[in-house]
Design a protein around this motif. Structure first.
Motif, PDB file in Angstrom:
ATOM      1  N   UNK A 469      31.895  45.989  40.850  1.00 51.67           N
ATOM      2  CA  UNK A 469      32.647  44.909  41.495  1.00 51.67           C
ATOM      3  C   UNK A 469      34.040  45.362  41.908  1.00 51.67           C
ATOM      4  N   UNK A 470      34.681  46.163  41.075  1.00 53.96           N
ATOM      5  CA  UNK A 470      36.045  46.585  41.362  1.00 53.96           C
ATOM      6  C   UNK A 470      36.108  47.570  42.523  1.00 53.96           C
ATOM      7  N   UNK A 471      35.025  48.352  42.719  1.00 52.12           N
ATOM      8  CA  UNK A 471      34.996  49.351  43.792  1.00 52.12           C
ATOM      9  C   UNK A 471      34.231  48.868  45.023  1.00 52.12           C
ATOM     10  N   UNK A 472      33.832  47.593  45.027  1.00 55.90           N
ATOM     11  CA  UNK A 472      33.047  47.066  46.159  1.00 55.90           C
ATOM     12  C   UNK A 472      31.877  47.988  46.469  1.00 55.90           C
ATOM     13  N   UNK A 473      31.164  48.378  45.425  1.00 54.19           N
ATOM     14  CA  UNK A 473      30.063  49.332  45.570  1.00 54.19           C
ATOM     15  C   UNK A 473      28.901  48.727  46.360  1.00 54.19           C
ATOM     16  N   UNK A 474      28.054  49.605  46.872  1.00 52.16           N
ATOM     17  CA  UNK A 474      26.915  49.173  47.679  1.00 52.16           C
ATOM     18  C   UNK A 474      25.622  49.746  47.119  1.00 52.16           C
ATOM     19  N   UNK A 475      24.532  49.062  47.425  1.00 51.61           N
ATOM     20  CA  UNK A 475      23.218  49.546  47.027  1.00 51.61           C
ATOM     21  C   UNK A 475      22.832  50.741  47.881  1.00 51.61           C
ATOM     22  N   UNK A 577      36.831  44.727  26.039  1.00 51.09           N
ATOM     23  CA  UNK A 577      36.484  43.333  26.300  1.00 51.09           C
ATOM     24  C   UNK A 577      37.734  42.445  26.340  1.00 51.09           C
ATOM     25  N   UNK A 578      38.775  42.819  25.591  1.00 54.07           N
ATOM     26  CA  UNK A 578      40.026  42.055  25.656  1.00 54.07           C
ATOM     27  C   UNK A 578      40.662  42.193  27.035  1.00 54.07           C
ATOM     28  N   UNK A 579      40.525  43.364  27.650  1.00 52.50           N
ATOM     29  CA  UNK A 579      41.038  43.561  29.009  1.00 52.50           C
ATOM     30  C   UNK A 579      40.280  42.687  30.007  1.00 52.50           C
ATOM     31  N   UNK A 580      38.960  42.557  29.824  1.00 50.59           N
ATOM     32  CA  UNK A 580      38.185  41.643  30.664  1.00 50.59           C
ATOM     33  C   UNK A 580      38.639  40.199  30.431  1.00 50.59           C
ATOM     34  N   UNK A 613      40.646  44.548  39.146  1.00 53.77           N
ATOM     35  CA  UNK A 613      41.067  43.307  39.777  1.00 53.77           C
ATOM     36  C   UNK A 613      40.679  42.100  38.933  1.00 53.77           C
ATOM     37  N   UNK A 614      41.447  41.027  39.084  1.00 49.73           N
ATOM     38  CA  UNK A 614      41.128  39.811  38.345  1.00 49.73           C
ATOM     39  C   UNK A 614      39.751  39.296  38.722  1.00 49.73           C
ATOM     40  N   UNK A 615      39.412  39.351  39.989  1.00 47.82           N
ATOM     41  CA  UNK A 615      38.107  38.839  40.415  1.00 47.82           C
ATOM     42  C   UNK A 615      36.980  39.612  39.747  1.00 47.82           C
ATOM     43  N   UNK A 616      37.112  40.940  39.657  1.00 47.04           N
ATOM     44  CA  UNK A 616      36.081  41.749  39.002  1.00 47.04           C
ATOM     45  C   UNK A 616      35.982  41.405  37.527  1.00 47.04           C
ATOM     46  N   UNK A 617      37.128  41.311  36.850  1.00 45.11           N
ATOM     47  CA  UNK A 617      37.129  41.000  35.419  1.00 45.11           C
ATOM     48  C   UNK A 617      36.550  39.616  35.161  1.00 45.11           C
ATOM     49  N   UNK A 618      36.976  38.635  35.952  1.00 45.18           N
ATOM     50  CA  UNK A 618      36.495  37.265  35.747  1.00 45.18           C
ATOM     51  C   UNK A 618      35.012  37.136  36.063  1.00 45.18           C
ATOM     52  N   UNK A 729      38.581  33.078  38.172  1.00 46.48           N
ATOM     53  CA  UNK A 729      38.741  33.103  39.626  1.00 46.48           C
ATOM     54  C   UNK A 729      37.585  33.901  40.223  1.00 46.48           C
ATOM     55  N   UNK A 730      36.419  33.271  40.261  1.00 45.17           N
ATOM     56  CA  UNK A 730      35.222  33.909  40.800  1.00 45.17           C
ATOM     57  C   UNK A 730      34.233  32.843  41.217  1.00 45.17           C
TER      58      UNK A 730
END
Length: 814
Positions: A469-475, A577-580, A613-618, A729-730
């Protein structure tokens, strides 16, 4: 005169051109084909201006003027160079150099005359350390000096030489100082690089006994002067004896006699050469090289250091090569902690002192962990912990009630091999509020909360998703990965896109067919996350793991890491997990609130900047709520009677051969990681947990959703009773999206074992397969929850996101 010459002469006014002066450059812009200003113009050209007087001498005069101008510039440059030469002659440079040397020599002579050999440093005399809970209550007083000086005559000659071979081969020939190494050390200090290196045995003895570990140029200059004087006033044997008797060896042992007892239970005069070589090797890094607590990497390093010492002895002709080749590494005995560290006290003190040592090094107060350890062991510290007494007591109670009370080593030998560790962290502050290191520090020296030698298994899967999610990875097809992306959950499916072949087996070899990432997380499907890791790029996965707080320094970025095959501790996983939980801002768990001595105060800062990013963590948090509410932890956590509406996100994990089982999870206000480890009570080797507490041998596997999740729930819901919700925020994941009935797997899969457990308590044996529902087939749970009765899967099977594509069209690249 030829026709051409005649024609050119007429063009120049009837005069033949003067011979060209080839010794001077032609002025820029002048050409023999161009008319000279003031002279007749070329045929057809405009008439000359009446107000332009002719230049006397014509072209030749212009050329001479340009030459004069050039000579003027050249003279100016020559004058400048002459000035520089006058200012910086080789005589002046040499004189300045000699002047600096004389000044340095004069300064050193003055220092030599001023500085005397002081009395033994009072700081070398150990004091007590006072360790307090967060509320100020005293937890322990740690620090009686463990030192007993021994005469060098009582130490075998070969053992004496192991220290010289390890630290200073030229000890018997040098003047007490290594000038080259010392110069390097001073430059390192000036540059702020900390570790100095290059010190002789004499210098190290001076630093240990006469000075301090302070990293300043002044202290280094004092060390040099005192070392030179000491070398002239004392014999080499006296200096070596002083060094051996004042050095710190770890385990609270100062001096060789204390170290011999701490590691081998013998007096110094009975040490063998191989034992002496180990103790000499220890001095480089006592904490890292202590065999009882060393990581696999630490053990390799100390063995290499041990070989280095013995090889140097052969090189110095102090040891016969044939005898050296016959020597075997002498594994030290387990430590014998002091009685004052009974129960959890020793684990807390041990964790606090190690954290203080790391803080001293990172803050530039000590050059190495060895020096930092010596500073802490000398005492005089008041250390206030972040440990909350009530939460600490609650965690200990939960482990006892949910696990250790069910262990009976007299009936089942495997029960004696079960070790538990846990860490609880406040994600907003990074404070470690509770820690469980083992059943008793006096019975099991290794702190299970901080050990890093067991695999975290599937608790690593959220890291893979965070990286995606943080790297906007692709299949493999180029589609952006979301939690609703469809992947093939077939067991032993080879990953696509990797240069290294890998086809992991799902737990119980279960096939799931096409599933979303959300369902794959709920069911902990290995084949899906192996492919996901390859799609993201294993280098990016490992970078994300490092950013979140895992130690990846010695790890290769290979697909097998997606199964959590690296080593990790409950402390590390609690930090990840605390960072997430903290929306992507780095949390480095800190057990110390403040450490204060007479000369300094250390105050860790556990909260850092954004690492994902917050979006990735959330989004990862949102997905992990599905593991609790509809996955491998639902029986122990979702259905726990003590739950009072708290939102929970977490992940279970069970390693190969059931050598470890994990549950790491969090509410918005508290993160706790619980790990169970199979460690042989006889030789400390890693062994299976299967069959412990009376579960059927071979089938009674301890899963992360069993005892670890039960401990977590009993502790967390006991200390955090208030209703809490995540601020996410997701738009993705189980916490914000409804689920629909799963699409059935293309082919039925074997039913996991449903053998009942003879234990009256909730067992960890797999639950029976759910009864068929109107869906075409049921998918077996990847990690069945401990239950005394079948627990049907909602909607008859896996759950798929509402926008996951066509689950009947599995793609080859998934």
């Amino acid at each position: 005169m030829g026709r051409a010459d005649d024609r050119r002469a007429r063009q120049r006014g009837g005069r033949r051109a003067a011979p060209r002066d080839r010794s001077a450059p032609e002025p820029a812009g002048m050409s023999t084909a161009e008319p000279i200003p003031g002279g007749p113009q070329a045929p057809g050209g405009p008439p000359p201006a009446s107000d332009s007087p002719p230049i006397p001498g014509g072209r030749a005069a212009a050329r001479k003027a340009a030459q004069a101008q050039a000579r003027g510039k050249k003279k100016g440059k020559k004058d400048d160079r002459s000035f520089l030469r006058r200012m910086f002659t080789w005589k002046k440079i040499l004189g300045a150099f000699l002047g600096v040397c004389l000044l340095g020599i004069g300064t050193f002579i003055a220092l030599y005359m001023i500085i005397d050999i002081p009395d033994g440093n009072p700081d070398a005399l150990k004091q007590s350390n006072v360790i307090r809970y967060s509320d100020g209550t005293v937890l322990a007083r740690d620090g009686e000096l463990n030192r007993e000086n021994v005469s060098l005559a009582k130490i075998p000659k070969e053992v004496q030489r192991t220290f010289v071979a390890a630290e200073n081969k030229t000890f018997y020939q040098d003047a007490g100082v290594d000038l080259k190494g010392t110069a390097r050390g001073i430059l390192n200090t000036l540059a702020g690089r900390g570790a100095q290196g290059g010190s002789t045995i004499t210098q190290q003895y001076v630093k240990n006994y006469y000075l301090t570990q302070e990293q300043t140029v002044t202290r280094k200059l004092q060390e040099i002067v005192i070392s030179l004087k000491l070398d002239r006033q004392k014999s080499k044997d006296d200096i070596l004896a002083g060094y051996i008797n004042t050095s710190y060896y770890g385990r609270g042992a100062y001096g060789l006699q204390a170290a011999a007892q701490a590691y081998y239970r013998v007096d110094a005069d009975r040490l063998t050469v191989e034992q002496g070589a180990y103790l000499a090797a220890l001095l480089q890094a006592p904490s890292q090289y202590d065999w009882a607590t060393a990581t696999p990497t630490g053990k390799k390093l100390v063995q290499a250091r041990w070989n280095y010492v013995l090889d140097n002895m052969v090189g110095q002709k102090w040891l016969d090569k044939t005898k050296r080749d016959a020597l075997k590494f002498p594994v030290p005995l387990d430590p014998k902690p002091s009685a004052g560290k009974k129960g959890q006290v020793g684990y807390l003190v041990d964790a606090a002192t190690k954290e203080l040592e790391r803080q001293l090094v990172s803050g530039g107060k000590a050059a190495t962990l060895s020096e930092a350890a010596a500073m802490v062991e000398r005492g005089g510290w008041t250390i206030t912990l972040n440990i909350d007494r009530k939460k600490q007591a609650a965690l200990e109670k939960s482990v006892k009630e949910q696990l250790t009370s069910k262990l009976d080593p007299k009936k089942r030998s495997v029960d004696g091999d079960v070790q538990a560790g846990a860490v609880s962290v406040d994600p907003k502050t990074g404070k470690v509020v509770a820690m469980y290191g083992g059943v008793d520090y006096l019975q099991h020296y290794m702190n299970n909360a901080t050990r890093t030698d067991y695999q975290p298994a599937s608790t690593f899967k959220p890291v893979i998703l965070a990286a995606a999610l943080d790297h906007d990875a692709k299949t493999q097809d180029g589609d952006t990965i979301s939690v609703n992306s469809i992947y093939d959950g077939t067991s032993k499916r080879p990953v696509v896109g990797s240069a290294i072949g890998f086809a992991p087996e799902n737990e119980d070899d279960a096939d799931y067919g096409p599933v979303t990432i959300q369902t794959a997380m709920n069911k902990s499907i290995n084949s899906v996350f192996a492919q996901l890791g390859v799609d993201v790029g294993m280098d990016k996965v490992m970078d994300t793991a490092k950013a979140l707080g895992m130690d990846t320094s010695d790890l290769k970025a290979v697909p097998a890491q997606t199964l959590g095959t690296m080593g990790a501790s409950p402390l590390q996983m609690a930090g990840v997990y605390a960072t997430l939980d903290n929306h992507g801002k780095k949390v480095t768990p800190a057990i110390i609130e403040e450490a204060e001595s007479s000369t300094m105060t250390i105050k860790p800062n556990p909260i850092g900047g954004e690492v994902i990013s917050r979006e990735a963590a959330d989004t990862v948090t949102s997905v992990l709520t599905g593991v609790v509410d509809d996955g491998t932890a639902k029986t122990s956590v979702r259905d726990n009677p003590n739950r009072n509406g708290q939102k929970v996100a977490g992940k279970t994990g069970t390693s190969d051969d059931n050598k470890s089982a994990w549950f790491t999870a969090y509410t918005p206000d508290l993160v706790t990681s619980v790990g169970l480890f199979g460690e042989s009570a006889k030789n400390h080797n890693q062994v299976t947990l299967t069959g412990a507490t009376g579960l059927i041998p071979g089938k009674g596997r301890i899963n992360g959703g069993g005892y670890p999740a039960q401990i977590w729930a009993d502790y967390t819901f006991g200390v955090s009773s208030k209703v809490s919700k995540f601020d996410l925020q997701t738009t993705q994941g189980a916490a914000v999206q409804p689920t629909v009935t799963a699409t059935p797997s293309p082919s039925p899969t074997p039913t996991p074992s449903s053998s009942p457990s003879p234990s009256p308590s909730p067992s960890n044996s797999p639950s029976p397969s759910p009864s068929p529902t109107p869906s075409r087939s049921s998918s077996p749970s990847n990690s069945p929850s401990p239950s005394s009765s079948p627990t049907p899967t909602p909607s008859g099977g896996d759950t798929l996101g509402t926008s996951g594509g066509n689950p009947f069209d599995p793609r080859e690249d998934q």
